[in-house]
Design a protein around this motif. Structure first.
Motif, PDB file in Angstrom:
ATOM      1  N   HIS A 225      90.687  32.027  35.513  1.00  9.32           N
ATOM      2  CA  HIS A 225      89.655  32.610  34.648  1.00  9.32           C
ATOM      3  C   HIS A 225      88.626  33.426  35.437  1.00  9.32           C
ATOM      4  O   HIS A 225      88.010  34.312  34.926  1.00  9.32           O
ATOM      5  CB  HIS A 225      88.957  31.508  33.840  1.00  9.32           C
ATOM      6  N   TYR A 226      88.477  33.122  36.715  1.00 11.73           N
ATOM      7  CA  TYR A 226      87.453  33.857  37.481  1.00 11.73           C
ATOM      8  C   TYR A 226      87.993  35.142  38.119  1.00 11.73           C
ATOM      9  O   TYR A 226      87.280  35.858  38.778  1.00 11.73           O
ATOM     10  CB  TYR A 226      86.816  32.946  38.548  1.00 11.73           C
ATOM     11  N   VAL A 227      89.275  35.434  37.943  1.00 12.41           N
ATOM     12  CA  VAL A 227      89.814  36.720  38.400  1.00 12.41           C
ATOM     13  C   VAL A 227      89.641  37.732  37.272  1.00 12.41           C
ATOM     14  O   VAL A 227      90.245  37.625  36.221  1.00 12.41           O
ATOM     15  CB  VAL A 227      91.296  36.594  38.804  1.00 12.41           C
ATOM     16  N   LEU A 228      88.738  38.672  37.478  1.00  6.51           N
ATOM     17  CA  LEU A 228      88.352  39.575  36.394  1.00  6.51           C
ATOM     18  C   LEU A 228      89.224  40.816  36.338  1.00  6.51           C
ATOM     19  O   LEU A 228      89.396  41.419  35.307  1.00  6.51           O
ATOM     20  CB  LEU A 228      86.887  39.997  36.570  1.00  6.51           C
ATOM     21  N   ASP A 229      89.748  41.196  37.481  1.00  4.79           N
ATOM     22  CA  ASP A 229      90.523  42.427  37.508  1.00  4.79           C
ATOM     23  C   ASP A 229      91.525  42.345  38.647  1.00  4.79           C
ATOM     24  O   ASP A 229      91.266  41.700  39.657  1.00  4.79           O
ATOM     25  CB  ASP A 229      89.567  43.635  37.736  1.00  4.79           C
ATOM     26  N   LEU A 230      92.665  42.989  38.482  1.00  4.16           N
ATOM     27  CA  LEU A 230      93.695  42.898  39.494  1.00  4.16           C
ATOM     28  C   LEU A 230      94.400  44.233  39.607  1.00  4.16           C
ATOM     29  O   LEU A 230      94.807  44.821  38.605  1.00  4.16           O
ATOM     30  CB  LEU A 230      94.676  41.784  39.090  1.00  4.16           C
ATOM     31  N   LYS A 231      94.509  44.718  40.819  1.00  2.00           N
ATOM     32  CA  LYS A 231      95.252  45.966  41.035  1.00  2.00           C
ATOM     33  C   LYS A 231      96.189  45.771  42.205  1.00  2.00           C
ATOM     34  O   LYS A 231      95.835  45.131  43.194  1.00  2.00           O
ATOM     35  CB  LYS A 231      94.271  47.104  41.369  1.00  2.00           C
ATOM     36  N   GLN A 232      97.393  46.350  42.112  1.00  2.00           N
ATOM     37  CA  GLN A 232      98.343  46.212  43.207  1.00  2.00           C
ATOM     38  C   GLN A 232      98.770  47.583  43.680  1.00  2.00           C
ATOM     39  O   GLN A 232      99.049  48.474  42.889  1.00  2.00           O
ATOM     40  CB  GLN A 232      99.568  45.424  42.731  1.00  2.00           C
ATOM     41  N   GLU A 233      98.750  47.731  45.006  1.00  5.65           N
ATOM     42  CA  GLU A 233      99.178  49.003  45.582  1.00  5.65           C
ATOM     43  C   GLU A 233     100.025  48.683  46.794  1.00  5.65           C
ATOM     44  O   GLU A 233      99.499  48.276  47.817  1.00  5.65           O
ATOM     45  CB  GLU A 233      97.950  49.810  46.025  1.00  5.65           C
ATOM     46  N   GLY A 234     101.348  48.821  46.709  1.00  7.04           N
ATOM     47  CA  GLY A 234     102.223  48.453  47.817  1.00  7.04           C
ATOM     48  C   GLY A 234     102.094  46.973  48.097  1.00  7.04           C
ATOM     49  O   GLY A 234     102.156  46.145  47.177  1.00  7.04           O
ATOM     50  N   ASP A 235     101.828  46.636  49.355  1.00  8.18           N
ATOM     51  CA  ASP A 235     101.684  45.214  49.675  1.00  8.18           C
ATOM     52  C   ASP A 235     100.217  44.785  49.620  1.00  8.18           C
ATOM     53  O   ASP A 235      99.836  43.745  50.123  1.00  8.18           O
ATOM     54  CB  ASP A 235     102.306  44.908  51.046  1.00  8.18           C
ATOM     55  N   GLN A 236      99.403  45.629  49.028  1.00  8.50           N
ATOM     56  CA  GLN A 236      97.979  45.330  48.971  1.00  8.50           C
ATOM     57  C   GLN A 236      97.566  44.956  47.543  1.00  8.50           C
ATOM     58  O   GLN A 236      97.921  45.640  46.583  1.00  8.50           O
ATOM     59  CB  GLN A 236      97.201  46.568  49.416  1.00  8.50           C
ATOM     60  N   VAL A 237      96.856  43.851  47.440  1.00  2.00           N
ATOM     61  CA  VAL A 237      96.390  43.418  46.130  1.00  2.00           C
ATOM     62  C   VAL A 237      94.866  43.397  46.139  1.00  2.00           C
ATOM     63  O   VAL A 237      94.259  42.848  47.045  1.00  2.00           O
ATOM     64  CB  VAL A 237      96.923  42.005  45.787  1.00  2.00           C
ATOM     65  N   MET A 238      94.268  44.061  45.149  1.00  4.41           N
ATOM     66  CA  MET A 238      92.814  44.080  45.062  1.00  4.41           C
ATOM     67  C   MET A 238      92.361  43.298  43.838  1.00  4.41           C
ATOM     68  O   MET A 238      92.800  43.579  42.722  1.00  4.41           O
ATOM     69  CB  MET A 238      92.318  45.513  44.975  1.00  4.41           C
ATOM     70  N   LEU A 239      91.497  42.326  44.079  1.00  5.90           N
ATOM     71  CA  LEU A 239      91.023  41.498  42.978  1.00  5.90           C
ATOM     72  C   LEU A 239      89.520  41.635  42.838  1.00  5.90           C
ATOM     73  O   LEU A 239      88.800  41.793  43.821  1.00  5.90           O
ATOM     74  CB  LEU A 239      91.329  40.018  43.248  1.00  5.90           C
ATOM     75  N   THR A 240      89.064  41.611  41.604  1.00 10.59           N
ATOM     76  CA  THR A 240      87.638  41.450  41.384  1.00 10.59           C
ATOM     77  C   THR A 240      87.441  40.000  40.967  1.00 10.59           C
ATOM     78  O   THR A 240      87.993  39.564  39.959  1.00 10.59           O
ATOM     79  CB  THR A 240      87.146  42.395  40.276  1.00 10.59           C
TER      80      THR A 240
END
Lengths: 325, 252
Positions: free
Chosen positions: A251-266
């Protein structure tokens, strides 16, 4: 502050150049005494906006009031109330710093018996007293900018426009200019409106900030609130074969983006939840957690990065640089 | 009042810049001196203007004065285009001054620069080329030169206000300066020209400046001094009006 009448107000301010809409229905109110920033990439319409407020360009539609005067009906009164520091050099190389100030004072009708005193004051403010009698040819980029800042203040305007005040300066001079701008704001109580495409500059200096893209405001608030509006910290993970489904459910992961082997979370409050995320996601090679920057904010609202230092040099950045003269 | 101090400021700037570049003053004198010395001596050795009672070199001296004004002032005006490229012009335009004040400041500055060059040329002319000068001829020459300076600076500023880039400078030289110069009678007497060419001389305002200068310096008159002054005054007024309008409309 909300009760006070704004010192600058625009209503649906629009500027068209043939088919291009440079500024699109801009509505802003700027309060007396604040440092207000217009942040956006080159070509976003920042300079055009300033030019309209400074009566250098007539608006295509809408209206703007500066210090209570309509920019179209009373341009002369507007110009008396403002100072303008331009993006490109605007002082005379063959004249000394002091002579450039003197010319400016005459053109703005500063009282003759006040001129010398006022020139001394502003020179001192930007620490150029020692160099005032040198021809500006010998000034460095930073000194020139400082003199132009001083010149903008000479006729004691209520409002100072700064168009990309640190463009093309090295980091050290940039920080110098920042400290002078802060000083002007506190000592002279001038309202400052600046344009920039440097995130750090906007963050450091501005009380409030409008992110502008394609002539439109996409977000407007204090830098702190803008960053907070993303809702959490930015966590970047490098991982092969991540279990994103499990992470998404948290529930505390607000946003998720994936680019190649990189994952960006808010992530809301990354400090306490990082451990759990790492457990769920699987094999992690590296992890970085930080508070959001204006860069993230810009990315969030416009879908792209502004890349001020740009080591990668994406298409977008090349587009910016090619537009520069 | 503030418009007046603004005017003074613009004039002061031009003068300071002019005085800081001695190379500009020197180079502005080289060209007219070469015309006098080389062209004047060279062509003077084979042509005679003895009917006018003077040497060829002296004969073209008033024409060379007009030429100096023509080249110097027109280019002075055109340089507004270069000011447009940096933000210097914006600094002036954002000042609370009327566009017409800015225009007059430029005209005043450019004319002062030009007058300094003319003074120097006249001194050199009297010292080395045997040009007879009197209080009367100097005074009258100044009046004529000032009218021409104001007209041509305004013409240059008008073109500069309209033009977007300096790439057209060469065209201006070919299509404005050279015709005005060659068709002014600066280098030859115009009374023996074929009729079709004479028409161009008559409609060229610069001809009247050359004629006026030749009248007051050498006593050789073609159109008559009264007509010379009339044409020059009308020319100056018209050019100033056009220039002011062009400046008001100028976009940056």
């Amino acid at each position: 502050m909300e009760n006070i009448k704004p010192i600058i107000e625009t209503k649906n301010l629009t500027k068209r150049f043939d088919k291009l809409i440079a500024v699109n229905n801009l509505n802003i109110s700027i309060h007396e005494g604040e440092i207000f920033g217009l942040l956006g990439p080159n070509g976003a319409g920042k300079t055009t906006t300033l030019s309209m407020l400074a009566t250098l360009l007539p608006p295509s539609e809408g209206s703007a009031f500066v210090h209570g005067f309509d920019v179209e009906k009373e341009p002369s009164k507007v110009r008396h109330s403002i100072g303008f520091v331009f993006q490109d050099p605007s002082s005379d190389d063959l004249l000394t710093g002091r002579e450039n100030l003197y010319l400016h004072a005459l053109m703005y009708g500063v009282e003759m018996h006040d001129i010398n005193q006022k020139m001394d004051d502003v020179l001192k403010l930007v620490d150029l007293t020692d160099r005032q009698n040198e021809r500006m040819k010998r000034y460095s980029g930073g000194m020139r900018r400082r003199l132009e800042l001083a010149r903008g203040l000479l006729h004691e305007p209520k409002i100072l426009f700064l168009d990309e005040p640190t463009l093309g300066l090295d980091p050290q001079s940039r920080e110098h200019i920042w400290s002078y701008i802060k000083k002007l704001s506190t000592e002279r109580k001038v309202t400052i409106i600046l344009t920039t495409h440097y995130m750090e500059e906007a963050d450091q200096l501005c009380d409030r900030l409008a992110i502008i893209d394609h002539g439109k405001i996409v977000a407007l608030d204090t830098p702190a609130k803008l960053k907070k509006s993303l809702g959490g910290d930015v966590v970047t993970l490098r991982t092969k074969d991540p279990d994103l489904v499990a992470v998404k459910k948290l529930h505390y992961v607000l946003d998720l983006k994936q680019e190649g082997d990189q994952v960006m979370l808010t992530v809301d409050n990354a400090g306490t939840h990082l451990q759990e995320i790492l457990k769920k996601i699987g094999n992690v090679e590296s992890v970085e957690s930080r508070s959001p920057t204006l860069n993230d904010v810009f990315l969030h609202f416009t879908g792209r990065e502004i890349r001020d230092h740009g080591s990668e040099g994406g298409t977008f950045e090349r587009m910016i640089t090619s537009r520069r003269k | 009042m503030s418009e007046l101090t603004g005017l003074y400021a613009l004039w002061y700037r031009e003068l300071k810049v002019f005085s800081r570049e001695p190379s500009r003053i020197v180079s502005s004198l080289i060209q007219p001196l070469m015309w006098l010395l080389i062209y004047g001596t060279g062509l003077g050795s084979i042509v005679s203007v003895s009917s006018t009672g003077t040497s060829y070199q002296s004969f073209i001296f008033p024409g060379i004065l007009a030429m100096t004004v023509l080249f110097g002032s027109l280019f002075f005006g055109l340089y507004v285009i270069l000011d447009k490229r940096v933000d210097f012009l914006k600094e002036v335009l954002v000042a609370p001054l009327n566009r017409s004040t800015i225009f007059f400041g430029k005209v005043l500055g450019g004319s002062t620069d030009g007058l300094i060059q003319i003074v120097l040329l006249m001194i050199l002319g009297a010292l080395f080329f045997g040009i007879p000068l009197s209080f009367y001829s100097v005074f009258m020459s100044f009046l004529i030169v000032i009218l021409l300076l104001v007209s041509i600076t305004s013409l240059g500023l008008t073109i500069g206000a309209i033009m977007e880039s300096p790439e057209g400078f060469g065209l201006i030289t070919s299509f404005v300066i050279f015709p005005l110069f060659f068709l002014s009678g600066a280098l030859f007497p115009v009374d023996k020209l074929p009729a079709w060419l004479h028409v161009f001389v008559v409609i060229n305002p610069v001809s009247y400046a050359v004629d006026g200068l030749r009248t007051v310096i050498l006593g050789i008159s073609g159109f008559g001094l009264a007509l010379d002054f009339m044409v020059l005054i009308v020319f100056a007024v018209v050019m100033v009006l056009i220039g002011t309008a062009a400046f008001k409309r100028m976009k940056i």
